[in-house]
Design a protein around this motif. Structure first.
Motif, mmCIF file in Angstrom:
data_model
loop_
_atom_site.group_PDB
_atom_site.id
_atom_site.type_symbol
_atom_site.label_atom_id
_atom_site.label_comp_id
_atom_site.label_asym_id
_atom_site.label_seq_id
_atom_site.Cartn_x
_atom_site.Cartn_y
_atom_site.Cartn_z
ATOM 1 N N LEU A 148 -9.051 -54.349 -68.369
ATOM 2 C CA LEU A 148 -7.829 -55.033 -67.775
ATOM 3 C C LEU A 148 -8.057 -55.353 -66.211
ATOM 4 C CD1 LEU A 148 -5.125 -52.702 -69.248
ATOM 5 C CD2 LEU A 148 -5.597 -55.366 -69.868
ATOM 6 N N SER A 149 -8.822 -54.391 -65.399
ATOM 7 C CA SER A 149 -8.840 -54.583 -64.056
ATOM 8 C C SER A 149 -9.995 -55.595 -63.903
ATOM 9 C CB SER A 149 -9.531 -53.365 -63.283
ATOM 10 O OG SER A 149 -9.625 -53.491 -61.912
ATOM 11 N N SER A 150 -11.202 -55.848 -64.348
ATOM 12 C CA SER A 150 -12.239 -56.813 -64.393
ATOM 13 C C SER A 150 -11.582 -58.138 -64.964
ATOM 14 C CB SER A 150 -13.503 -56.243 -65.376
ATOM 15 O OG SER A 150 -14.427 -57.227 -65.145
ATOM 16 N N ALA A 151 -11.181 -58.144 -65.924
ATOM 17 C CA ALA A 151 -10.554 -59.591 -66.585
ATOM 18 C C ALA A 151 -9.402 -60.134 -65.862
ATOM 19 C CB ALA A 151 -10.272 -59.099 -68.109
ATOM 20 N N LEU A 152 -8.450 -59.237 -65.408
ATOM 21 C CA LEU A 152 -7.577 -59.688 -64.778
ATOM 22 C C LEU A 152 -7.478 -59.814 -63.377
ATOM 23 C CD1 LEU A 152 -4.827 -58.168 -66.932
ATOM 24 C CD2 LEU A 152 -5.443 -60.575 -67.050
ATOM 25 N N GLY A 153 -8.387 -59.020 -62.423
ATOM 26 C CA GLY A 153 -8.596 -59.041 -61.080
ATOM 27 C C GLY A 153 -7.357 -58.100 -60.706
ATOM 28 N N ALA A 154 -7.176 -57.227 -61.626
ATOM 29 C CA ALA A 154 -5.953 -56.338 -61.276
ATOM 30 C C ALA A 154 -6.045 -54.907 -60.772
ATOM 31 C CB ALA A 154 -5.182 -56.166 -62.774
ATOM 32 N N TYR A 162 -8.312 -47.967 -60.806
ATOM 33 C CA TYR A 162 -9.328 -49.125 -60.982
ATOM 34 C C TYR A 162 -9.178 -50.336 -60.082
ATOM 35 C CZ TYR A 162 -9.585 -46.001 -65.308
ATOM 36 O OH TYR A 162 -9.657 -45.097 -66.084
ATOM 37 N N ARG A 163 -10.006 -50.641 -59.087
ATOM 38 C CA ARG A 163 -9.689 -51.769 -58.393
ATOM 39 C C ARG A 163 -10.963 -52.810 -58.257
ATOM 40 N NH1 ARG A 163 -7.855 -49.468 -52.718
ATOM 41 N NH2 ARG A 163 -9.244 -47.715 -52.914
ATOM 42 N N PRO A 164 -10.640 -53.953 -58.362
ATOM 43 C CA PRO A 164 -11.652 -54.849 -58.202
ATOM 44 C C PRO A 164 -12.325 -54.831 -57.056
ATOM 45 C CG PRO A 164 -9.571 -55.963 -59.185
ATOM 46 C CD PRO A 164 -9.188 -54.602 -58.628
ATOM 47 N N LYS A 165 -13.494 -54.853 -56.944
ATOM 48 C CA LYS A 165 -14.351 -54.756 -55.678
ATOM 49 C C LYS A 165 -13.847 -56.063 -54.495
ATOM 50 C CE LYS A 165 -18.247 -52.041 -56.768
ATOM 51 N NZ LYS A 165 -19.590 -51.854 -56.994
ATOM 52 N N SER A 166 -13.686 -57.251 -55.458
ATOM 53 C CA SER A 166 -13.229 -58.350 -54.730
ATOM 54 C C SER A 166 -11.911 -58.552 -54.584
ATOM 55 C CB SER A 166 -14.041 -59.487 -55.252
ATOM 56 O OG SER A 166 -13.646 -59.807 -56.776
ATOM 57 N N SER A 167 -10.949 -57.879 -54.774
ATOM 58 C CA SER A 167 -9.609 -57.988 -54.602
ATOM 59 C C SER A 167 -9.263 -58.452 -53.437
ATOM 60 C CB SER A 167 -9.020 -56.615 -54.880
ATOM 61 O OG SER A 167 -7.301 -56.849 -54.677
ATOM 62 N N PRO A 168 -8.413 -59.587 -53.299
ATOM 63 C CA PRO A 168 -7.959 -60.161 -52.160
ATOM 64 C C PRO A 168 -6.765 -59.392 -51.253
ATOM 65 C CG PRO A 168 -6.879 -61.086 -53.905
ATOM 66 C CD PRO A 168 -8.020 -60.320 -54.450
ATOM 67 N N GLY A 169 -6.432 -58.490 -52.060
ATOM 68 C CA GLY A 169 -5.373 -57.352 -51.247
ATOM 69 C C GLY A 169 -3.962 -57.703 -51.711
ATOM 70 N N ASN A 170 -3.902 -58.699 -52.645
ATOM 71 C CA ASN A 170 -2.498 -59.020 -53.271
ATOM 72 C C ASN A 170 -2.584 -59.186 -54.773
ATOM 73 O OD1 ASN A 170 -3.697 -61.525 -53.068
ATOM 74 N ND2 ASN A 170 -1.932 -62.826 -52.803
ATOM 75 N N LEU A 212 -14.095 -50.497 -58.718
ATOM 76 C CA LEU A 212 -14.076 -49.306 -58.005
ATOM 77 C C LEU A 212 -13.062 -48.146 -59.022
ATOM 78 C CD1 LEU A 212 -13.899 -50.469 -54.400
ATOM 79 C CD2 LEU A 212 -15.919 -49.534 -55.602
ATOM 80 N N VAL A 213 -13.534 -47.048 -59.091
ATOM 81 C CA VAL A 213 -12.799 -45.994 -59.888
ATOM 82 C C VAL A 213 -12.674 -44.732 -59.015
ATOM 83 C CG1 VAL A 213 -12.448 -44.707 -62.102
ATOM 84 C CG2 VAL A 213 -13.523 -47.059 -62.051
#
Length: 320
Positions: free
Chosen positions: A110-116, A75-83, A55-56
């Protein structure tokens, strides 16, 4: 003596195509506005990958005292766990070129590959806005990111500052400001072929004069624009910093055919001497930003893979 013959052959072909289309490279264009447009045009029309899992969003955040707001892009992964780990991204361009639009692919990767969660900052540019405007914008964006860690879903204990070239220099300068101002704690920094020394006295700064990507004359001009006639301090030119203690652990890479080779190597050695863990890679045959200009070369793929591996180690992310 020309150093072009030392460039990795697979990386040299795209460089020669660029120079055929733009003789002398984009630094040969005297007007900075036209130069920015030329640099932007290089990458326009290049098919960019899509990142449906990211998400951008753009945000306007408080700027330095007395200055305008600063634009950042998250840039936030849609599946981010919140931490998730947080990566503060500072674009390159010699302090006078570049913007966050040109970094979308790298930031998304970077966001996609690292979940960052990646936050990219659109700092002001010289010569219109000389030092300290760019680094103060970068620091203001970092402070916002740290302050919004909960809302952004960032683990505040895993905050990385990342940037290449001018962005590498601003990465170190921002870390120095954070240390000296008691600012946000930075767990790791990754200054890539950083632009950190205004003196232009190293052997490599004299060797790289005709590669076509960030040669000596262009670097001298960029520093003049960035400093605006004022002397450099450690936040403008971090190679001048006398005390490197208490900086974050670092990863630095640079090519053997890069003007910044010697200042990067020297800074890495000084970090280690100051007790700061630092991983240093010197890539034979790489010119400045060659992994950007020759993305398909095997050398470029190794450079990118090594950076991602270092980030995974620093952030405690499994490679599986």
């Amino acid at each position: 003596m020309s150093r072009k013959g030392l460039i990795d052959p697979e990386s040299r072909e795209p460089l020669e195509q660029l120079l055929a289309a733009m003789p002398g490279g984009f630094n040969a264009i005297p007007d900075v506005v036209a130069r920015r447009a030329a640099l932007k045009s290089i990458f326009e029309g290049v098919e960019a990958p899509e990142f449906p899992d990211v998400l951008v969003e753009d945000h306007m955040v408080p700027g330095p005292d007395g200055a305008a707001e600063v634009r950042v892009r998250t840039y936030r992964p849609k599946s981010s766990p919140g931490n998730a780990p947080g990566i503060y991204y500072i674009h390159g361009g010699g302090m006078c070129l570049g913007d966050i639009d040109g970094e979308d692919v790298t930031a998304s990767t970077l966001s996609s590959a690292l979940g960052a969660v990646v936050v990219s900052v659109d700092y002001r540019l010289a010569p219109e806005h000389p030092h300290p405007a760019p680094v103060e914008d970068c620091y203001a964006g970092l402070a916002w990111m740290a302050g919004q860690a909960g809302q952004l879903g960032i683990d505040p204990g895993r905050l990385v500052v990342y940037g290449g070239s001018a962005g590498g220099g601003l990465t170190i300068a921002t870390a120095l400001l954070a240390r000296d101002r008691g600012g946000p704690p930075i767990a790791f920094m990754m200054p890539i072929y950083p632009m950190i020394d205004d003196r232009n006295e190293t052997p490599s700064s004299h060797e790289i004069v005709d590669v076509g990507v960030w040669d000596r004359d262009g670097n001298i001009e960029a520093w003049q624009w960035y400093l605006g006639g004022s002397p450099a301090d450690q936040y403008a030119a971090p190679a001048r910093a006398e005390d490197l203690t208490a900086l974050p652990p670092a990863y630095i890479d640079v090519g053997t055919v890069d003007l910044f080779r010697d200042e990067a190597v020297d800074f890495a050695q000084r970090l280690m001497a100051a007790g700061v863990p630092c991983e240093l890679h010197v890539n034979p045959g790489a010119f400045h930003a060659s992994e950007i200009f020759a993305p398909d070369a095997a050398l470029s793929q190794r450079i990118r893979a090594t950076r991602l591996a270092a980030l995974r180690r620093a952030l405690g992310i499994s490679s599986s």
